[in-house]
Design a protein around this motif. Structure first.
Motif, PDB file in Angstrom:
ATOM      1  N   TRP A   1      -5.145 -51.295  -5.146  1.00 58.45           N
ATOM      2  CA  TRP A   1      -4.433 -50.207  -4.199  1.00 58.45           C
ATOM      3  C   TRP A   1      -5.763 -49.150  -4.018  1.00 58.45           C
ATOM      4  N   SER A   2      -6.315 -48.647  -5.317  1.00 60.91           N
ATOM      5  CA  SER A   2      -7.483 -47.721  -4.934  1.00 60.91           C
ATOM      6  C   SER A   2      -8.550 -48.127  -4.301  1.00 60.91           C
TER       7      SER A   2
ATOM      8  N   ARG B   1       0.999 -56.934  -3.830  1.00 59.15           N
ATOM      9  CA  ARG B   1      -0.387 -56.623  -3.419  1.00 59.15           C
ATOM     10  C   ARG B   1      -1.566 -57.577  -3.699  1.00 59.15           C
TER      11      ARG B   1
ATOM     12  N   HIS C   1      -4.547 -59.125  -5.301  1.00 56.91           N
ATOM     13  CA  HIS C   1      -5.023 -58.343  -6.459  1.00 56.91           C
ATOM     14  C   HIS C   1      -6.028 -59.600  -7.291  1.00 56.91           C
TER      15      HIS C   1
ATOM     16  N   TYR D   1      -6.029 -41.531  -5.053  1.00 55.78           N
ATOM     17  CA  TYR D   1      -6.499 -43.126  -5.413  1.00 55.78           C
ATOM     18  C   TYR D   1      -5.432 -43.729  -6.132  1.00 55.78           C
TER      19      TYR D   1
ATOM     20  N   LEU E   1      -2.886 -52.229   0.348  1.00 58.63           N
ATOM     21  CA  LEU E   1      -2.039 -50.860   0.435  1.00 58.63           C
ATOM     22  C   LEU E   1      -0.511 -51.288   0.525  1.00 58.63           C
TER      23      LEU E   1
ATOM     24  N   TYR F   1       2.851 -50.142 -14.876  1.00 59.42           N
ATOM     25  CA  TYR F   1       1.731 -50.582 -13.859  1.00 59.42           C
ATOM     26  C   TYR F   1       0.967 -51.625 -14.414  1.00 59.42           C
TER      27      TYR F   1
ATOM     28  N   ALA G   1      -2.172 -45.527  -7.442  1.00 56.49           N
ATOM     29  CA  ALA G   1      -0.942 -46.488  -6.685  1.00 56.49           C
ATOM     30  C   ALA G   1       0.405 -45.740  -6.852  1.00 56.49           C
TER      31      ALA G   1
ATOM     32  N   SER H   1      -3.327 -54.246 -10.710  1.00 51.98           N
ATOM     33  CA  SER H   1      -3.281 -54.292  -9.400  1.00 51.98           C
ATOM     34  C   SER H   1      -3.313 -52.788  -8.650  1.00 51.98           C
ATOM     35  N   VAL H   2      -3.200 -51.841  -9.576  1.00 49.35           N
ATOM     36  CA  VAL H   2      -3.622 -50.407  -9.227  1.00 49.35           C
ATOM     37  C   VAL H   2      -4.977 -50.405  -8.720  1.00 49.35           C
TER      38      VAL H   2
ATOM     39  N   GLY I   1       3.411 -53.473  -6.107  1.00 50.79           N
ATOM     40  CA  GLY I   1       2.142 -53.983  -6.949  1.00 50.79           C
ATOM     41  C   GLY I   1       2.368 -55.423  -7.158  1.00 50.79           C
TER      42      GLY I   1
END
Ligand SMILES: Nc1ncnc2c1ncn2[C@@H]1O[C@H](COP(=O)(O)OP(=O)(O)OP(=O)(O)O)[C@@H](O)[C@H]1O
Length: 478
Positions: free
Chosen positions: A329-330, A416, A418, A311, A409, A322, A313, A325-326, A413
Motif C-alpha cells: 500500500w505504501s 491487494r 503483494h 503512507y 491501493l 495487518y 494502509a 501487504s501494508v 489488504g
C-alpha cells in the motif's frame, strides 16, 4: 527549483521526520571555541595566535574529527516525529523494570548501559577513525553524518602522491554514512528492542542491491553508532522533480524487489516512503531506515499501530491486524506521488478511522473548524471505492499506470497486489523483467536525460565549511 522548494510540494507536506535546515547556528561547538577575549595576563600575540588557530579550525571544518567532539547530546522531546509506533504493554513493562533498577542513581551506570546494547553494538569505539564531512540529516533518535575513513583517505593520498602526472587522479573517497543514536533517548522511549531489530535486519538484508548495506556497529558511553554505505544522491523526491512512465517502471520494480526480499526473509518493513528511498551514484534506488521493521513470517499478521500517516494502509489506520501487504500500500502511495505529484487524500479516511489522539493535528483542526455542512460526505461513511480517494489527475494517466495504482491501493489488504510475481504479470511489466540483474543493467540516468526529467541540485546545504561547523554544533546540541 531547488531542494528546499521541493519539500514544500504537496506530496511532501507534513511528512518530514528530520530537519535539514542548517542555516541557523545555535551554539558554538566545544571543538572550535572562539578565542576568549581579554583573558587576564594574555599578551596580544597570544590572543592573535589563538585567533589564527580559530580561523585555521574554521577552514578545516570539513575535516572534523569525530574523536574531538564532545558527545554530550541532548534531545528535544518536543521534536516532531512523523514515523511513530504505538508501544506495546509488554515492552513498556520491561522499561519500567529498568527505571526502577536505577532509581537511586543519578546517572546511568556505564557497564549497565553498555550491557543493554552489547549483544549488538561492540564496545570498542571507532570514532577516532573517522572525520565528519557533513551532517546529512537529523532523525528521530539521532543524526546521520557523512564521514570519511581517515586511514583509507591517507592511503589514497599517498597512492596519488606516487602517481605523479597521472591524468586521472580521481578515485572514490572512502566515505560512509554514520548514524549516531543517543542511548538514553532509546531507553527512555522504550526502543531498545526496536534498535536491535533495526541493526539485525539491516545486517541480514544489506547485501541486497536495493537495500543500504550496513558496515559496522559500535557503542561508546552515550551513543550507538551504525556505519553504512553512503548513498550519495539523497532522497528520491529531493533530487528528482518529475517522473516519466519508464523511470517509474524501473523505480517501482526496484523497491518492489527490496520489499519482496524483506518479506520473504520474514520481515515487515512498515515505513516505505520517499524519505527512506535513496538514490545511488548511478540513480538506482536503495531502501534505508529499518527503525519500524519487525520480524514477521510471511503469512502472519501483527497489529502494532505504526508508520507515517500518509503512507499507512487502511487496515493499520483502522487498528486491525495487518500483514506484509501494508508495505505494498505504501509503495502504491509513493508511485501515485511519482505519477501525479500528489498523494491520495487520506485525511477523510483518517478522520473516520483513527482514534482522536493519533490523528495528525492539522487534519483534526480542519475538521473542528469546518461547519457541519462543509464536511465532506465521505467523513461519515467508509471509503470503499478507490476512485473517491485517488487524485483526479490519475484519470488522465495511461491504462497501465491506473491499473498498477488500483492494484496497489486496494483497500482490502488480502486482495491487494503483494508480491513481485503478481507485479510481473500486470500490463505495466509486459516485456520487462523484474529482476535485480536486469534492472542494474538499465541506466536510469539515460532515461532521466532522454525524458527531460529535472534534477534538483541537492547538495547546496552541506558543502561549505560554515555549514560543517553548524553540523557539528547541531550535533552537539541535538
Ligand atoms: N546510508 C545513507 N546514505 C545517505 N544518506 C542517508 C543514509 N542513511 C540515512 N540517510 C539520510 O538520513 C535520513 C535519516 O536517516 P534514518 O531514516 O535512518 O534516521 P532515523 O533516525 O531512523 O529517522 P526517523 O526515525 O526519523 O525515520 C534519511 O532519510 C536519509 O536522508
Amino acid at each position: 527549483m531547488g531542494n528546499v522548494k521541493s519539500r514544500n510540494d504537496t506530496h511532501h507536506q507534513g511528512n518530514r521526520k528530520f530537519t535539514r535546515n542548517l542555516s541557523q547556528p545555535q551554539l558554538t561547538t566545544t571543538a572550535v571555541q572562539p578565542p576568549p577575549s581579554g583573558t587576564l595576563g594574555e599578551t596580544a600575540q597570544q590572543q592573535q595566535t589563538q585567533h589564527d588557530h580559530h580561523q585555521q579550525s574554521l577552514k578545516q571544518a570539513s575535516f572534523w574529527s569525530l574523536g574531538s567532539l564532545n558527545w554530550n547530546l541532548s534531545f528535544s522531546t518536543s521534536g516532531r516525529r512523523h514515523s511513530f509506533k504505538q508501544r506495546q504493554k509488554s515492552s513498556r513493562k520491561s522499561f519500567n523494570t529498568l527505571q526502577y533498577s536505577r532509581r537511586s542513581k543519578t546517572q546511568w551506570h556505564k557497564p549497565l548501559t553498555n550491557a543493554i546494547f552489547s549483544s549488538h553494538f561492540k564496545e570498542s569505539s571507532r570514532n577516532s577513525e573517522f572525520h565528519i564531512d557533513h551532517l546529512v540529516a537529523k532523525g528521530a533518535f539521532g543524526v546521520v553524518f557523512r564521514v570519511i575513513d581517515k586511514n583509507a583517505a591517507e592511503k589514497q593520498q599517498h597512492k596519488h602522491g606516487q602517481q605523479e602526472n597521472n591524468t586521472d587522479k580521481q578515485s572514490s573517497t572512502p566515505v560512509y554514512a554514520l548514524k549516531v543514536l543517543k542511548k538514553s533517548k532509546i531507553i527512555s522511549e522504550n526502543s531498545i528492542q526496536q534498535i536491535k531489530d533495526e541493526a539485525d535486519i539491516q545486517k541480514l538484508c544489506g547485501h541486497h542491491p536495493f537495500i543500504v548495506q550496513q558496515i559496522d556497529l559500535w557503542q561508546n558511553r552515550h551513543n550507538l553508532h551504525i556505519l553504512s554505505e553512503y548513498v550519495p544522491n539523497g532522497e528520491l523526491f529531493s533530487k528528482i522533480a518529475n517522473f516519466s512512465l519508464d523511470l517509474i517502471r524501473i523505480y517501482l520494480a526496484e523497491i518492489a524487489l527490496a520489499l519482496d526480499f524483506l518479506h520473504n526473509a520474514g520481515i515487515i518493513y512498515r515505513d516505505a516512503k520517499p524519505e527512506n528511498i535513496l538514490l545511488s551514484a548511478d540513480y538506482h534506488l536503495k531502501l534505508t531506515d529499518f527503525g519500524l521493521s519487525k520480524w514477521l513470517k510471511l503469512g502472519l499478521s501483527t497489529k502494532t499501530m505504526c508508520g507515517t500517516f500518509q503512507y499507512m494502509a487502511p487496515e493499520i489506520l483502522r487498528g486491525e491486524p495487518y500483514t506484509h501487504s501494508v508495505d505494498w500500500w505504501s509503495l502504491g502511495i509513493i508511485v501515485c506521488q511519482m505519477f501525479v505529484k500528489r498523494s491520495p487524500d487520506i485525511r477523510q479516511f483518517i478522520t473516520i478511522t483513527l482514534p482522536e489522539h493519533l490523528q495528525p493535528k492539522d487534519s483534526v483542526d480542519n475538521i473542528l473548524h469546518s461547519r457541519q455542512e462543509d464536511l465532506p460526505e465521505a467523513i461519515n461513511r467508509d471509503l470503499r471505492d478507490i476512485d473517491e480517494f485517488l487524485p483526479e489527475e490519475v484519470a488522465a494517466l495511461p491504462h497501465e499506470a491506473r491499473d498498477v495504482l488500483k492494484r496497489l491501493l486496494e483497500f482490502d489488504g488480502q486482495k491487494r497486489l503483494h508480491s513481485v510475481r503478481a507485479l510481473q504479470k500486470i500490463a505495466m511489466y509486459k516485456d520487462f523483467k523484474i529482476e535485480a540483474k536486469y534492472l542494474l543493467n538499465l541506466r536510469p540516468l539515460d532515461i532521466i536525460k532522454n525524458d527531460n526529467i529535472t534534477l534538483f541540485d541537492g547538495d547546496e546545504n552541506i558543502r561549505s565549511a560554515e555549514n560543517n561547523i553548524e553540523a557539528a554544533t547541531l550535533f552537539q546540541n541535538f
